[in-house]
Scaffold this motif. Structure first.
Motif, PDB file in Angstrom:
ATOM      1  N   SER A 284      10.329   5.677  -1.038  1.00 26.99           N
ATOM      2  CA  SER A 284       9.093   5.397  -0.302  1.00 26.99           C
ATOM      3  C   SER A 284       8.034   4.805  -1.228  1.00 26.99           C
ATOM      4  O   SER A 284       7.409   3.784  -0.926  1.00 26.99           O
ATOM      5  CB  SER A 284       8.581   6.699   0.337  1.00 26.99           C
ATOM      6  OG  SER A 284       7.230   6.571   0.697  1.00 26.99           O
ATOM      7  N   MET A 285       7.852   5.422  -2.387  1.00 28.70           N
ATOM      8  CA  MET A 285       6.799   4.964  -3.282  1.00 28.70           C
ATOM      9  C   MET A 285       7.075   3.547  -3.799  1.00 28.70           C
ATOM     10  O   MET A 285       6.188   2.689  -3.811  1.00 28.70           O
ATOM     11  CB  MET A 285       6.632   5.921  -4.472  1.00 28.70           C
ATOM     12  CG  MET A 285       5.464   5.507  -5.370  1.00 28.70           C
ATOM     13  SD  MET A 285       5.379   6.406  -6.930  1.00 28.70           S
ATOM     14  CE  MET A 285       6.530   5.471  -7.921  1.00 28.70           C
ATOM     15  N   THR A 286       8.296   3.312  -4.223  1.00 28.79           N
ATOM     16  CA  THR A 286       8.599   2.001  -4.802  1.00 28.79           C
ATOM     17  C   THR A 286       8.538   0.912  -3.728  1.00 28.79           C
ATOM     18  O   THR A 286       8.067  -0.192  -3.983  1.00 28.79           O
ATOM     19  CB  THR A 286       9.973   2.004  -5.498  1.00 28.79           C
ATOM     20  OG1 THR A 286      10.961   2.507  -4.584  1.00 28.79           O
ATOM     21  CG2 THR A 286       9.960   2.884  -6.740  1.00 28.79           C
ATOM     22  N   HIS A 287       9.008   1.205  -2.527  1.00 29.66           N
ATOM     23  CA  HIS A 287       8.911   0.202  -1.457  1.00 29.66           C
ATOM     24  C   HIS A 287       7.448  -0.131  -1.184  1.00 29.66           C
ATOM     25  O   HIS A 287       7.080  -1.292  -1.017  1.00 29.66           O
ATOM     26  CB  HIS A 287       9.589   0.709  -0.178  1.00 29.66           C
ATOM     27  CG  HIS A 287       9.339  -0.184   1.009  1.00 29.66           C
ATOM     28  ND1 HIS A 287       8.356   0.057   1.933  1.00 29.66           N
ATOM     29  CD2 HIS A 287       9.922  -1.348   1.387  1.00 29.66           C
ATOM     30  CE1 HIS A 287       8.345  -0.915   2.842  1.00 29.66           C
ATOM     31  NE2 HIS A 287       9.289  -1.776   2.531  1.00 29.66           N
ATOM     32  N   GLN A 288       6.619   0.886  -1.162  1.00 31.98           N
ATOM     33  CA  GLN A 288       5.219   0.635  -0.848  1.00 31.98           C
ATOM     34  C   GLN A 288       4.496  -0.137  -1.958  1.00 31.98           C
ATOM     35  O   GLN A 288       3.812  -1.119  -1.686  1.00 31.98           O
ATOM     36  CB  GLN A 288       4.490   1.962  -0.605  1.00 31.98           C
ATOM     37  CG  GLN A 288       3.083   1.727  -0.071  1.00 31.98           C
ATOM     38  CD  GLN A 288       2.252   2.997  -0.001  1.00 31.98           C
ATOM     39  OE1 GLN A 288       2.511   3.965  -0.714  1.00 31.98           O
ATOM     40  NE2 GLN A 288       1.270   2.989   0.858  1.00 31.98           N
ATOM     41  N   TYR A 289       4.676   0.279  -3.195  1.00 33.23           N
ATOM     42  CA  TYR A 289       3.917  -0.358  -4.274  1.00 33.23           C
ATOM     43  C   TYR A 289       4.494  -1.710  -4.696  1.00 33.23           C
ATOM     44  O   TYR A 289       3.758  -2.664  -4.919  1.00 33.23           O
ATOM     45  CB  TYR A 289       3.822   0.581  -5.488  1.00 33.23           C
ATOM     46  CG  TYR A 289       2.996   1.834  -5.240  1.00 33.23           C
ATOM     47  CD1 TYR A 289       2.013   1.875  -4.245  1.00 33.23           C
ATOM     48  CD2 TYR A 289       3.190   2.980  -6.001  1.00 33.23           C
ATOM     49  CE1 TYR A 289       1.260   3.024  -4.018  1.00 33.23           C
ATOM     50  CE2 TYR A 289       2.441   4.134  -5.788  1.00 33.23           C
ATOM     51  CZ  TYR A 289       1.478   4.155  -4.797  1.00 33.23           C
ATOM     52  OH  TYR A 289       0.740   5.291  -4.590  1.00 33.23           O
ATOM     53  N   THR A 290       5.805  -1.784  -4.852  1.00 31.21           N
ATOM     54  CA  THR A 290       6.383  -3.050  -5.310  1.00 31.21           C
ATOM     55  C   THR A 290       6.108  -4.163  -4.304  1.00 31.21           C
ATOM     56  O   THR A 290       5.775  -5.282  -4.679  1.00 31.21           O
ATOM     57  CB  THR A 290       7.907  -2.914  -5.501  1.00 31.21           C
ATOM     58  OG1 THR A 290       8.157  -1.886  -6.449  1.00 31.21           O
ATOM     59  CG2 THR A 290       8.510  -4.221  -5.987  1.00 31.21           C
ATOM     60  N   PHE A 291       6.248  -3.840  -3.022  1.00 28.82           N
ATOM     61  CA  PHE A 291       6.070  -4.883  -2.004  1.00 28.82           C
ATOM     62  C   PHE A 291       4.668  -4.858  -1.409  1.00 28.82           C
ATOM     63  O   PHE A 291       4.407  -5.531  -0.436  1.00 28.82           O
ATOM     64  CB  PHE A 291       7.136  -4.723  -0.919  1.00 28.82           C
ATOM     65  CG  PHE A 291       8.537  -4.866  -1.449  1.00 28.82           C
ATOM     66  CD1 PHE A 291       8.938  -6.042  -2.060  1.00 28.82           C
ATOM     67  CD2 PHE A 291       9.452  -3.819  -1.368  1.00 28.82           C
ATOM     68  CE1 PHE A 291      10.224  -6.187  -2.564  1.00 28.82           C
ATOM     69  CE2 PHE A 291      10.742  -3.954  -1.868  1.00 28.82           C
ATOM     70  CZ  PHE A 291      11.129  -5.143  -2.471  1.00 28.82           C
ATOM     71  N   ASP A 292       3.804  -4.049  -1.996  1.00 28.26           N
ATOM     72  CA  ASP A 292       2.435  -3.903  -1.494  1.00 28.26           C
ATOM     73  C   ASP A 292       2.469  -3.727   0.021  1.00 28.26           C
ATOM     74  O   ASP A 292       1.788  -4.437   0.767  1.00 28.26           O
ATOM     75  CB  ASP A 292       1.579  -5.122  -1.878  1.00 28.26           C
ATOM     76  CG  ASP A 292       0.088  -4.851  -1.669  1.00 28.26           C
ATOM     77  OD1 ASP A 292      -0.368  -3.787  -2.122  1.00 28.26           O
ATOM     78  OD2 ASP A 292      -0.598  -5.671  -1.044  1.00 28.26           O
ATOM     79  N   TYR A 293       3.282  -2.789   0.471  1.00 25.65           N
ATOM     80  CA  TYR A 293       3.466  -2.623   1.907  1.00 25.65           C
ATOM     81  C   TYR A 293       2.308  -1.843   2.514  1.00 25.65           C
ATOM     82  O   TYR A 293       2.231  -0.622   2.411  1.00 25.65           O
ATOM     83  CB  TYR A 293       4.808  -1.958   2.235  1.00 25.65           C
ATOM     84  CG  TYR A 293       5.177  -2.303   3.667  1.00 25.65           C
ATOM     85  CD1 TYR A 293       5.784  -3.521   3.961  1.00 25.65           C
ATOM     86  CD2 TYR A 293       4.826  -1.467   4.714  1.00 25.65           C
ATOM     87  CE1 TYR A 293       6.047  -3.892   5.258  1.00 25.65           C
ATOM     88  CE2 TYR A 293       5.089  -1.835   6.024  1.00 25.65           C
ATOM     89  CZ  TYR A 293       5.704  -3.051   6.285  1.00 25.65           C
ATOM     90  OH  TYR A 293       5.958  -3.431   7.582  1.00 25.65           O
ATOM     91  N   GLN A 294       1.413  -2.567   3.153  1.00 20.73           N
ATOM     92  CA  GLN A 294       0.233  -1.977   3.792  1.00 20.73           C
ATOM     93  C   GLN A 294      -0.121  -2.873   4.976  1.00 20.73           C
ATOM     94  O   GLN A 294       0.304  -4.027   5.039  1.00 20.73           O
ATOM     95  CB  GLN A 294      -0.921  -1.903   2.792  1.00 20.73           C
ATOM     96  CG  GLN A 294      -1.302  -3.259   2.197  1.00 20.73           C
ATOM     97  CD  GLN A 294      -2.632  -3.241   1.455  1.00 20.73           C
ATOM     98  OE1 GLN A 294      -3.541  -2.530   1.825  1.00 20.73           O
ATOM     99  NE2 GLN A 294      -2.725  -4.046   0.394  1.00 20.73           N
TER     100      GLN A 294
END
Ligand code: 6R9
Length: 653
Positions: A284-294
């Protein structure tokens, strides 16, 4: 040879990204100095049934070895992917499905639909006697039901083992046997690039070799396939009879989530085992931060497309678990980049207005070889961020991806990681790091890379090159090799005691950027000079007649090792002796005389695994003229490539 180009962080990224340079520095420092407080905060990205009080409990020391994260917490990852989004996103898209052929109807699956399908399927598994801890083999094409099958296992606490739907019956049987799974989930057939893949027939062949009690089969192409009464179950009929009500099992954070088989340099494939809490937080963390998923400024969620297959770890973490835990829109693509033509990827990008696109360099190089026109005739205006994974991306392909595909607007996340690591480890973050083409750049939170001298394990400081080790645990780390803990320790923790050995070589430049140079066993030593094969490959690919290259070492009486290069030329280029001489001179000029290839063999295709990795073991054997025993080639995408290589090898002449 060293790459000096650099692309600064675009101002709009620095302003809007979840992680900017300052935040990265602060969070990274905290993650290393005080991991307990860092992860006690990050873990709240998941819904826990019992919130952990124990955070990090790990040691790589031989006499005190343990890897435990969030150990007293309980949770369910299917509930984290589905149930907790129902109130807010129930009727919003979870999965966009694009079929192999553009004329076949596509599908949209909402979070509520995915939840219901998963609950019914979980009840079916229960009805077939599957309990928590049991292993279930999944052999499915890229269809939404693959996510359903994975999440149903997670919901019940069963351990899924996905076998890539292109593997042979033998490879499938070996993996079923290794983890003693008695349930196999498959489809009648798969479809890839217009070709049918006989999945059910392969399962039947595997079942002749190992014990399987239940085969659940999805009707996908509608092909007429044999059906074994008492063993085989028709997916649609069976779930229609099941209730859509199914509570998620309360799992311990350290309970197994899945096994994924991966090949090492020796022996049979290893069953890499990941557990629930740490893997969940990490994916979850890496998907959110690496891809700037927001959410976008207008509140919409970005359409995100990871073009990897679920049979590969990238598909686990970044097609299914990561994006769904984060309430994202994940695009699932059944097809291949070159069917019906070379524009397929970019047409899909336009069709769904994809903002984040993640693929492997091998696919990019194959497309690059066909010319820019296939790309430039599409819009791709929706793209914002590009990702790369699986192998070093040579600067040439990087620049093509950046300029031609991304129109010079989209940062590239070159994500270095492994099946073993569960998720991204080293990658630039678009809002935080200036990009250097070909560099995986900086470690993510909690990742402590170190370079050591392969000869004696001494720690190397500053700008240097060595073996890449990780000195401390991170939540997404694999916990064991299924059924063989001794092999786990032996493979990863004995070379450099107290450290996790990645098997990769790496350079760190004067700015602290990490550059993965390839597997350490791909490093060749020519007259005492250590050289990454990737370096020579990169030089070859920079020649405008070269599409792809693979370089291995060969025994050499005087130099110790010589350089053997396999080269695939661009379409329409004639493979002549003149060109061979020209390319050898080219490398000599690009890198220096020390890098002059001793042998250059033209190869219309290179031997690649299904996930696109060049199987260097085979190239090395051919280079060494040790072709009596090429070993297992069953995992090659196209085993016939080997015959061509053998025929054209200089040794054969
Ligand atoms: C995710 C995945 C792992 C090996 C790894 C390394 C290579 C992966 C890379 C990369 C350079 C990158 N690799 N990503 N090398 N740059 N961005 O690929 O897992 O199939 O287990 O392979 O792939 O050699 O050790 P896996």
């Amino acid at each position: 040879m060293h790459e000096h180009r650099s692309h600064p962080v675009p101002a709009e990224w620095a302003a809007r990204a979840l992680i900017n340079a300052e935040r990265y520095a602060q969070m990274y420092a905290q993650s290393v100095a005080d991991p307990d407080s860092f992860w006690a905060k990050e873990m709240h990205r998941l819904d826990w049934m019992r919130v952990p009080t124990q955070i990090k409990d790990t040691s790589f020391a031989a006499d005190d070895f343990r890897i435990k994260w969030f150990a007293d917490g309980t949770l369910n990852l299917a509930a984290n992917c589905l149930d907790r989004h129902l109130d807010t996103l129930g009727d919003e898209v979870a999965i966009l499905w694009e079929p192999d052929h553009p004329d076949t109807p596509s599908r949209t699956v909402t979070y509520r639909e995915l939840h219901e399908a998963t609950c019914r399927f979980t009840n079916l598994l229960k009805a077939k006697g599957v309990k928590r801890g049991d292993r279930v083999t999944i052999y499915l094409p890229m269809v939404p039901e693959a996510a359903v099958a994975m999440l149903a296992c997670a919901r019940i606490g069963a351990v899924h083992s996905i076998v890539f739907a292109g593997f042979s019956p033998d490879a499938l049987a070996g993996r079923i046997a290794d983890c003693a799974s008695t349930v196999v989930i498959t489809a009648d057939e798969g479809l890839r690039g217009g070709k049918k893949v006989p999945l059910k027939a392969n399962v039947d062949a595997a079942c002749a070799k190992v014990r399987v009690d239940t085969v659940i089969m999805l009707r996908h192409t509608g092909a007429d396939v044999p059906f074994v009464e008492g063993r085989d179950v028709d997916w649609a009929t069976a779930i229609a009879a099941q209730s859509a009500d199914c509570a998620a099992e309360e799992m311990g954070a350290e309970d197994p989530l899945f096994i994924l088989y991966t090949s090492g340099s020796t022996g049979k494939p290893k069953g890499v085992l990941h557990t629930t809490g740490g893997y969940g937080v990490w994916a979850s963390m890496t998907h959110q931060y690496t891809f700037d998923y927001q959410p976008n400024p207008d509140g919409s969620r970005p359409v995100y497309w990871c073009a990897a297959d679920i049979g590969w770890v990238t598909g686990h973490s970044y097609v299914v678990y990561g994006p769904l835990m984060n309430g994202g829109i994940t695009l699932m693509f059944e097809g291949v980049p070159n069917y019906p033509d070379f524009s397929r990827f970019w047409q899909v990008v336009d069709k769904y207005q994809v903002e984040i696109f993640y693929a492997a360099p091998t696919a990019l190089r194959a497309l690059m070889r066909e010319g820019d026109e296939w790309v430039t005739r599409t819009s791709r205006k929706s793209l914002r961020l590009l990702g790369s994974v699986g192998e070093p991306i040579n600067p040439e392909a990087w620049e093509w991806y950046y300029n031609v595909v991304g129109g010079g607007r989209c940062p590239i996340a070159d994500t270095w990681w492994q099946t073993e690591t569960g998720g991204h480890m080293i990658t630039p973050l678009a809002g935080a790091h200036a990009l250097k083409p070909g560099s995986a750049s900086f470690p993510l939170f909690g990742v402590q890379p170190q370079l050591v001298d392969p000869a004696n394990g001494h720690v190397l400081e500053g700008a240097t090159e060595g073996a890449l080790v990780i000195t401390d645990s991170w939540p997404g780390q694999m916990r064991t090799v299924y059924g063989d803990h001794a092999r786990f320790i032996q493979t990863y923790f004995t070379q450099y005691p107290g450290k996790y050995f990645t098997g990769d070589g790496c350079r760190r430049d004067e700015d602290g950027y990490y550059w993965i140079t390839g597997r350490i066993d791909d490093v060749i030593n020519v007259s005492g000079h250590r050289m990454g094969t990737a370096e020579i490959e990169s030089a070859l690919v920079e020649h405008d007649k070269v599409a792809e290259a693979a370089v291995v070492g060969m025994p050499h009486d005087i130099k110790g090792q010589g350089i053997y290069a396999y080269v695939t030329t661009m379409d329409g280029v004639e493979d002549t002796d003149d060109l061979r001489r020209e390319l050898i001179a080219w490398v000599r000029k690009e890198i220096g005389p020390i890098a002059t290839p001793d042998v250059l063999q033209f190869a219309p295709s290179l031997p690649k695994t299904r996930s696109g990795k060049i199987m260097r073991r085979i190239l090395r054997k051919i280079a060494e003229n040790d072709v009596g025993n090429l070993g297992d080639i069953s995992t090659l995408a196209d085993p016939s490539v080997v015959d061509d290589l053998l025929k054209n090898s200089p040794h054969a002449k």
